[in-house]
Design an enzyme around this catalytic site. Structure first.
Site, mmCIF file in Angstrom:
data_model
loop_
_atom_site.group_PDB
_atom_site.id
_atom_site.type_symbol
_atom_site.label_atom_id
_atom_site.label_comp_id
_atom_site.label_asym_id
_atom_site.label_seq_id
_atom_site.Cartn_x
_atom_site.Cartn_y
_atom_site.Cartn_z
ATOM 1 N N SER A 8 0.819 -1.204 0.000
ATOM 2 C CA SER A 8 0.000 0.000 0.000
ATOM 3 C C SER A 8 0.856 1.258 0.000
ATOM 4 O O SER A 8 1.572 1.545 0.961
ATOM 5 C CB SER A 8 -0.916 0.008 1.223
ATOM 6 O OG SER A 8 -1.630 1.227 1.281
ATOM 7 N N HIS A 33 -0.560 -1.295 -4.322
ATOM 8 C CA HIS A 33 -1.923 -0.948 -3.926
ATOM 9 C C HIS A 33 -2.048 0.569 -3.824
ATOM 10 O O HIS A 33 -1.268 1.225 -3.136
ATOM 11 C CB HIS A 33 -2.232 -1.601 -2.570
ATOM 12 C CG HIS A 33 -3.655 -1.489 -2.139
ATOM 13 N ND1 HIS A 33 -4.643 -2.332 -2.592
ATOM 14 C CD2 HIS A 33 -4.261 -0.632 -1.271
ATOM 15 C CE1 HIS A 33 -5.795 -2.005 -2.006
ATOM 16 N NE2 HIS A 33 -5.594 -0.963 -1.224
ATOM 17 N N ASP A 35 -4.597 3.623 -2.863
ATOM 18 C CA ASP A 35 -5.825 4.005 -2.171
ATOM 19 C C ASP A 35 -6.274 5.404 -2.571
ATOM 20 O O ASP A 35 -5.501 6.364 -2.483
ATOM 21 C CB ASP A 35 -5.605 3.988 -0.655
ATOM 22 C CG ASP A 35 -5.542 2.589 -0.087
ATOM 23 O OD1 ASP A 35 -6.455 1.795 -0.362
ATOM 24 O OD2 ASP A 35 -4.573 2.273 0.623
ATOM 25 N N MET A 37 -9.118 8.260 -1.629
ATOM 26 C CA MET A 37 -10.113 8.678 -0.638
ATOM 27 C C MET A 37 -10.565 10.099 -0.958
ATOM 28 O O MET A 37 -9.739 10.939 -1.313
ATOM 29 C CB MET A 37 -9.507 8.645 0.765
ATOM 30 C CG MET A 37 -8.851 7.340 1.143
ATOM 31 S SD MET A 37 -8.102 7.457 2.792
ATOM 32 C CE MET A 37 -7.077 5.990 2.785
ATOM 33 N N HIS A 66 -7.853 0.934 -5.149
ATOM 34 C CA HIS A 66 -8.969 0.800 -4.209
ATOM 35 C C HIS A 66 -9.645 2.161 -4.077
ATOM 36 O O HIS A 66 -9.069 3.089 -3.516
ATOM 37 C CB HIS A 66 -8.427 0.308 -2.861
ATOM 38 C CG HIS A 66 -9.447 0.205 -1.786
ATOM 39 N ND1 HIS A 66 -9.087 0.122 -0.446
ATOM 40 C CD2 HIS A 66 -10.808 0.176 -1.806
ATOM 41 C CE1 HIS A 66 -10.181 0.029 0.288
ATOM 42 N NE2 HIS A 66 -11.233 0.069 -0.511
ATOM 43 N N MET A 68 -12.146 4.506 -2.430
ATOM 44 C CA MET A 68 -12.978 4.780 -1.249
ATOM 45 C C MET A 68 -13.623 6.143 -1.463
ATOM 46 O O MET A 68 -13.302 7.130 -0.794
ATOM 47 C CB MET A 68 -12.110 4.747 0.019
ATOM 48 C CG MET A 68 -11.645 3.354 0.380
ATOM 49 S SD MET A 68 -10.438 3.317 1.734
ATOM 50 C CE MET A 68 -8.922 3.514 0.790
ATOM 51 N N MET A 137 -12.516 -5.367 4.262
ATOM 52 C CA MET A 137 -11.756 -4.406 5.051
ATOM 53 C C MET A 137 -11.624 -4.926 6.477
ATOM 54 O O MET A 137 -12.616 -5.246 7.131
ATOM 55 C CB MET A 137 -12.434 -3.042 5.044
ATOM 56 C CG MET A 137 -12.364 -2.313 3.708
ATOM 57 S SD MET A 137 -10.672 -1.977 3.155
ATOM 58 C CE MET A 137 -10.043 -0.938 4.488
ATOM 59 N N ASP A 175 -7.409 -5.930 3.892
ATOM 60 C CA ASP A 175 -6.695 -4.658 3.925
ATOM 61 C C ASP A 175 -6.941 -3.992 5.270
ATOM 62 O O ASP A 175 -8.088 -3.721 5.634
ATOM 63 C CB ASP A 175 -7.204 -3.762 2.790
ATOM 64 C CG ASP A 175 -6.477 -2.433 2.707
ATOM 65 O OD1 ASP A 175 -5.579 -2.175 3.525
ATOM 66 O OD2 ASP A 175 -6.817 -1.635 1.798
#
Length: 219
Positions: A8, A33, A35, A37, A66, A68, A137, A175
């Site tokens: 990540s 990975h 992320d 957000m 990913h 979010m 999660m 994760d």
């Protein structure tokens, strides 16, 4: 069942992202990975399209994105074009998750569906046959460095059992709070993709950290 390690970038040194991506790959990480957000779906803002564009230039490996964010259907095309190999989004974030899955596939990318710790696997069973990845999660999404929630292991087991029952080869990804100890629990529960950030990037020897996450799963 072989174990995939996804590093990540949320825990990397952003001033040395290219270096840290190389470190992760040289240490044996299989995926990177990423992320995303938005400060709405989760109470934090991470990074977006320009950072992914840069990260993609730093690796020829598999980029595991990913999302979010609210209404991910608005952005999947952007993240696909910028080099995501797989795009995973939250079932809680959209009114029409099947349409989002179809859009990701139409863009030539693998699709994943994610659930927060309080969302039951039952809520995504109808979608699992349509995706390549199920993300459970193991912390509440939004911030790195949180402690693993043991109660989420039951959902990992439920997802794996459902996938095997209908004869799929779908990944079960976890994760949040993944280290040597929690990785062993997750693998035993049925996870085959482990996302780890702080444990990897803060390790004095990342290769040893990667090895410890795999445990005996690949032997």
């Amino acid at each position: 069942m072989s174990t995939i390690i996804s590093a990540s970038l949320l825990a990397c040194d952003f001033s040395e992202m290219g270096r840290d991506i190389s470190r992760a790959e040289q240490a044996g990480c299989d995926w990177i990975h990423f992320d995303v957000m938005d400060g709405i779906f989760v109470a934090n803002i991470s990074f977006g399209e320009p950072i992914l564009e840069y990260a993609r230039k730093c690796t020829k490996g598999f980029v595991d994105t990913h999302l979010m964010i609210t209404r991910p259907e608005r952005y999947v095309e952007h993240y696909a074009k910028l080099g995501s190999d797989m795009i995973t989004f939250h079932v809680e974030s959209t009114d029409n998750p099947r349409a989002v899955i179809d859009k990701i596939h139409a863009l030539g990318k693998k699709a994943g569906i994610a659930v927060k710790p309080d969302t039951p696997v039952d809520d995504i069973e109808s979608l699992i046959p349509a995706v390549e990845n199920v993300l459970i999660m193991t912390v509440y999404p939004g911030f790195g460095g949180q402690s693993f929630i043991p109660a989420t292991l039951k959902k990992v087991t439920e997802a794996r059992a459902f996938i095997e029952e209908i004869g799929l080869d779908t990944h079960v990804q976890v994760d949040g709070g993944i280290n040597e100890q929690t990785a062993a629990l997750a693998r035993a529960a049925g996870a085959d993709v482990l996302v780890s950030g702080s444990y990897l990037f803060k390790a004095q020897n990342m290769s040893q950290a990667v090895f410890s996450l795999r445990g005996n799963a690949d032997e």
